[in-house]
Enzyme design. Structure first.
Site, PDB file in Angstrom:
ATOM      1  CG  ASP A  13      -1.940  -1.349   1.095  1.00  0.00           C
ATOM      2  OD1 ASP A  13      -2.216  -1.601   0.029  1.00  0.00           O
ATOM      3  OD2 ASP A  13      -2.059  -1.731   2.159  1.00  0.00           O
ATOM      4  CE  LYS A  16       2.401  -2.555  -4.305  1.00  0.00           C
ATOM      5  NZ  LYS A  16       2.047  -2.030  -2.715  1.00  0.00           N
ATOM      6  N   GLY A  40      -4.656  -4.497  -3.757  1.00  0.00           N
ATOM      7  CA  GLY A  40      -5.404  -3.249  -3.880  1.00  0.00           C
ATOM      8  C   GLY A  40      -4.803  -2.164  -4.467  1.00  0.00           C
ATOM      9  CG  HIS A  41      -2.281  -2.017  -6.929  1.00  0.00           C
ATOM     10  ND1 HIS A  41      -1.374  -2.706  -7.915  1.00  0.00           N
ATOM     11  CD2 HIS A  41      -1.832  -2.579  -5.862  1.00  0.00           C
ATOM     12  CE1 HIS A  41      -0.488  -3.465  -7.283  1.00  0.00           C
ATOM     13  NE2 HIS A  41      -1.021  -3.506  -5.931  1.00  0.00           N
ATOM     14  CD  GLN A 223       0.688  -8.971  -2.612  1.00  0.00           C
ATOM     15  OE1 GLN A 223       1.275  -9.637  -3.287  1.00  0.00           O
ATOM     16  NE2 GLN A 223      -0.503  -8.443  -2.906  1.00  0.00           N
TER      17      GLN A 223
END
Ligand code: GDP
Ligand code: IMO
Ligand code: MG
Length: 427
Positions: A13, A16, A40-41, A223
């Site tokens: 988080d 990225k 989750g991007h 990650q």
């Protein structure tokens, strides 16, 4: 132009998605090489906000080919719903390529992830519950299902049988759950096959040919370094290799092809799930970082644990990834603090330690040694160059750079594509 790797330097988080999207307009391929829809991007383009889980963030750049490499684990139902969600918003996803060797997250792997966590009780990892660990376990145990298996019913049936043989014993005898029927799983997986087929390709060949033709390939990690199965805070990690070497195995590209490795580094630290976190804050500063930084997981909706910047971790990320650059994100979140503590070393059992200890016990005992840097109160979200930043913000960045061991080549001052200060070009 050699390939670039962009990866998380902390516990995920870091931003990225934003960084990848920023470069997406100038590269030919963006490749996910590990992980799955545990990621989750969040990408903000103009007034539009996108939450991507499995798809590479390059999917939002029209000129770029997004690739899901062999090292990724793919939940077909998530893949199709993410694609249709983007299509409904007018995003063209037709260029997507998926490796036939990528492993499939089957429904039973999602079940096993959830029941295992429940069984662990207070020792649980706090996984995302997406079936990531059990799918990689099946891969290593050689009972995994790959994307290519969807196109041979007889092989698929045999493989699902082999995988469920042991799992059903465990589910029924150990976890007191109902057995999962082979036919039902095969039928569900075959139901996805036709829709996925147009995307399936020999991505290793395509990427290597592209590199031979001097195309620009960007590998996007999911990650982060400290969640790496080998180099992270094991066992509180994910089940893949987000570190730079993972890009080689997870995409089939040799290390000689990689020229630059960019670590995405938040100006403070966050973590989701269980595990040690030396600079974690339990006071109003932690609460303020969470509130101002919007630190709530985009995959599971869990609040992220928040703490001050940890230079020991940044130095470690530089080392294990061979980082050439950092992209420092969320500097704007720190606006308003009069003093900002930064962890420069640990104290472990009375001794000062400069580098991340390899021993899990030592790391659990690590207490942060802080240096305090003066803060700033001016709004920095409109800053376009380093010199636009207030002196104390400049000094904060310079101090972090010195402690972290690689140049900071870009700074994020807001979630939008253009809320970025570029110092050294990445391309
Ligand atoms: P990822 O998993 O590494 O892609 O990061 P996430 O998307 O899960 O979390 C990063 C969050 O910070 C997202 O909501 C981004 O929109 C946001 N973000 C990224 N860079 C910046 C920045 O420089 N400033 C601010 N305020 N927000 C940012
Ligand atoms: P992005 O790509 C933050 C964490 C989970 C849990 C551990 C194992 O958005 O940075 P898993 O489901 O992977 O077996 O969970 O890893 N985790 C993440 N934390 N960001 C992520 O992804 C994460 N993906 C997994 O919270 O502690
Ligand atoms: Mg995320």
């Amino acid at each position: 132009m050699p390939a670039l790797v962009l990866l998380g330097a902390q516990w995920g988080d870091e931003g990225k998605g934003k960084a990848t999207d920023l470069l997406g307009g100038s590269v030919d391929y963006v490749v996910r090489y590990q992980g799955g829809n545990n990621a989750g991007h969040t990408v903000v383009v103009g007034d539009q906000k996108y939450a991507l889980h499995l798809l590479p963030s390059g999917i939002l750049s029209p000129g770029c080919t997004p690739v899901i490499g062999n090292g990724v684990v793919v939940d077909p139902s998530v893949l199709l719903s993410e694609l249709s969600g983007l299509n409904e918003r007018g995003v063209d996803t037709s260029k997507l390529l998926i490796s036939g060797n990528a492993h499939i997250i089957t429904p039973y792997n999602v079940t096993v992830d959830k029941v295992t966590e429940r069984f662990l009780g207070k020792r649980k990892i706090g996984t995302t519950g997406r079936g990531i660990g059990p799918t990689y376990a099946d891969k290593i145990n050689r009972v995994g299902i790959r994307v290519q298996d969807l196109y041979d019913e007889s092989i698929l049936t045999q493989k699902v049988e082999a995988a469920l043989d042991v799992k059903n014993q465990i589910l029924t005898k150990l976890y007191n759950r109902r057995a999962i029927a082979v036919d039902q799983v095969v039928e569900e997986l075959l139901g996805y096959a036709e829709q996925i087929e147009p995307y399936v390709a020999d991505t290793v060949l395509i990427l290597n040919q592209a590199l031979e033709q001097d195309k620009v390939v960007l590998f996007e990690g999911g990650q982060g370094t400290l969640l790496d199965i080998d180099h992270g805070t094991y066992p509180f990690v994910t089940s893949s290799n987000p570190t730079a070497g993972g890009a080689c195995t997870g995409a089939g590209v040799g290390p000689t092809k990689i020229g630059r490795v960019i670590g995405i580094l938040k100006a403070y630290t966050t973590r989701v799930g269980a595990g040690p976190f030396p600079t974690e804050l339990f006071d109003e500063d932690g609460e303020a970082l969470r509130r101002i930084g919007g630190e709530r997981g985009v995959t599971t909706g869990r609040d992220r644990r928040c703490g001050w910047f940890d230079a020991v971790i940044a130095r470690y990320a530089t080392r294990v990834n061979g980082l050439t650059d950092f992209f420092l994100t969320k500097l704007d979140v720190l606006t308003g603090w009069e003093q900002i503590p930064v962890c420069v070393a640990y104290e472990i059992d009375g001794k000062r330690v400069e580098e991340l200890p390899y021993s899990q016990t030592d790391f659990h005992h690590a207490k942060p040694v802080y240096e305090t840097l003066p803060g700033w109160s001016e709004d920095i979200t409109k800053a376009k160059s380093f010199s636009d930043l207030p002196k104390n913000a400049q000094n904060y960045v310079k101090a972090l750079e010195e402690m972290s061991g690689a140049p900071i080549s870009a700074i994020g001052v807001g979630p939008g594509r253009d809320e970025t200060i570029e110092i050294n070009s990445f391309l």
